[in-house]
Design an enzyme around this catalytic site. Structure first.
Site, PDB file in Angstrom:
ATOM      1  N   GLU A  96       5.194 -10.631  13.943  1.00  0.00           N
ATOM      2  CA  GLU A  96       4.590 -11.221  15.144  1.00  0.00           C
ATOM      3  C   GLU A  96       5.065 -12.674  15.321  1.00  0.00           C
ATOM      4  OE1 GLU A  96       0.464 -10.505  15.080  1.00  0.00           O
ATOM      5  OE2 GLU A  96       0.170 -11.351  17.087  1.00  0.00           O
TER       6      GLU A  96
ATOM      7  N   ARG B 253       0.831  -1.211   0.000  1.00  0.00           N
ATOM      8  CA  ARG B 253       0.000   0.000   0.000  1.00  0.00           C
ATOM      9  C   ARG B 253       0.863   1.258   0.000  1.00  0.00           C
ATOM     10  NH1 ARG B 253      -2.944  -3.841   2.966  1.00  0.00           N
ATOM     11  NH2 ARG B 253      -1.796  -3.328   4.833  1.00  0.00           N
TER      12      ARG B 253
HETATM   13  P1  AMP Z   1       4.132  -2.783  11.985  1.00  0.00           P
HETATM   14  O1  AMP Z   1       5.412  -3.326  11.410  1.00  0.00           O
HETATM   15  O2  AMP Z   1       3.641  -3.550  13.172  1.00  0.00           O
HETATM   16  O3  AMP Z   1       4.200  -1.289  12.217  1.00  0.00           O
HETATM   17  O4  AMP Z   1       3.008  -3.023  10.866  1.00  0.00           O
HETATM   18  C1  AMP Z   1       2.888  -2.156   9.792  1.00  0.00           C
HETATM   19  C2  AMP Z   1       2.555  -2.865   8.509  1.00  0.00           C
HETATM   20  O5  AMP Z   1       1.556  -3.854   8.680  1.00  0.00           O
HETATM   21  C3  AMP Z   1       2.018  -1.854   7.504  1.00  0.00           C
HETATM   22  O6  AMP Z   1       2.568  -2.166   6.221  1.00  0.00           O
HETATM   23  C4  AMP Z   1       0.522  -2.043   7.549  1.00  0.00           C
HETATM   24  O7  AMP Z   1      -0.034  -1.950   6.264  1.00  0.00           O
HETATM   25  C5  AMP Z   1       0.301  -3.425   8.157  1.00  0.00           C
HETATM   26  N1  AMP Z   1      -0.646  -3.414   9.296  1.00  0.00           N
HETATM   27  C6  AMP Z   1      -0.326  -3.669  10.595  1.00  0.00           C
HETATM   28  N2  AMP Z   1      -1.399  -3.602  11.393  1.00  0.00           N
HETATM   29  C7  AMP Z   1      -2.444  -3.274  10.594  1.00  0.00           C
HETATM   30  C8  AMP Z   1      -3.858  -3.023  10.822  1.00  0.00           C
HETATM   31  N3  AMP Z   1      -4.402  -3.098  12.049  1.00  0.00           N
HETATM   32  N4  AMP Z   1      -4.614  -2.678   9.754  1.00  0.00           N
HETATM   33  C9  AMP Z   1      -4.077  -2.584   8.528  1.00  0.00           C
HETATM   34  N5  AMP Z   1      -2.779  -2.810   8.237  1.00  0.00           N
HETATM   35  C10 AMP Z   1      -1.959  -3.155   9.252  1.00  0.00           C
END
Ligand code: AMP
Length: 182
Positions: A102, A65
């Protein structure tokens, strides 16, 4: 977060899908924002507003995205666009970084020649949650000698603390709307 009617409009344009892709995850779906011409334009305008008129060499977007938003941001700033992809997708020589998800590890990469040391770069993705993805992308850009001017996201999930991980690398973070929880 941008606290005004723009953020209200953007909040209303984002669709929430509970239990996707797994039970317990509240997915913030920006495809509804992208499909809303006014909200899409407002989001891109608001993301770049602090850098309008200043020199930015490259916008780096995180698959997938971040490609859509990053392309629009790059056009708006008259900058180039650099894709940061999951491993194995880019055809030329790459630099790679591992990061934790995760469950387990993943790797992302970019082309070795995509950044010239000293380039001013803005990193773009749709959402920052724990910050692990954006932290890895920022580190990759810094390793390549980029000056990372900012990391920009439409959505922040502030309870997960991602912003601080990027700020700790000396990179300012810009987000447009917050959602509580995860
Ligand atoms: P993080 O590495 O935990 O910051 O996760 C960010 C990535 O995961 C981004 O590329 C987001 O598009 C996706 N992502 C994580 N959590 C969500 C959520 N609750 N809704 C949509 N996309 C998410």
């Amino acid at each position: 977060m941008v606290q005004d009617t723009v953020s209200d409009e953007l909040l209303a344009a984002i669709r929430t899908i509970p239990d996707y892709p797994r039970k317990g995850i509240i997915f913030r779906d920006i495809t509804t924002l992208l499909g809303n011409a006014r909200a899409f334009r407002r989001a891109v305008d608001a993301l770049v507003q602090p850098w309008a008129g200043s020199k930015v060499d490259q916008v780096a977007g995180i698959e997938a995205r971040g490609f859509i938003l990053g392309g629009a941001v790059a056009h708006q700033l008259s900058a180039g666009f650099v894709p940061i992809r999951k491993k194995g997708k880019l055809p030329h020589e790459t630099v790679r970084i591992a990061y934790s998800l995760e469950y387990g590890l993943d790797e992302m990469e970019m082309h070795k020649d995509a950044i010239t040391p000293g380039d001013k770069v803005i990193l773009v993705d749709d959402l920052i949650a724990t910050g692990g993805t954006a932290e890895a992308a920022t580190k990759l850009l810094l390793q390549m000698g980029a000056v990372v001017v900012a990391a920009c996201f439409i959505v922040d999930l502030p309870d997960l603390g991602g912003r601080k991980r990027i700020e700790d690398l000396g990179v300012p973070v810009r987000t447009l709307v917050d959602f509580p929880g995860h």
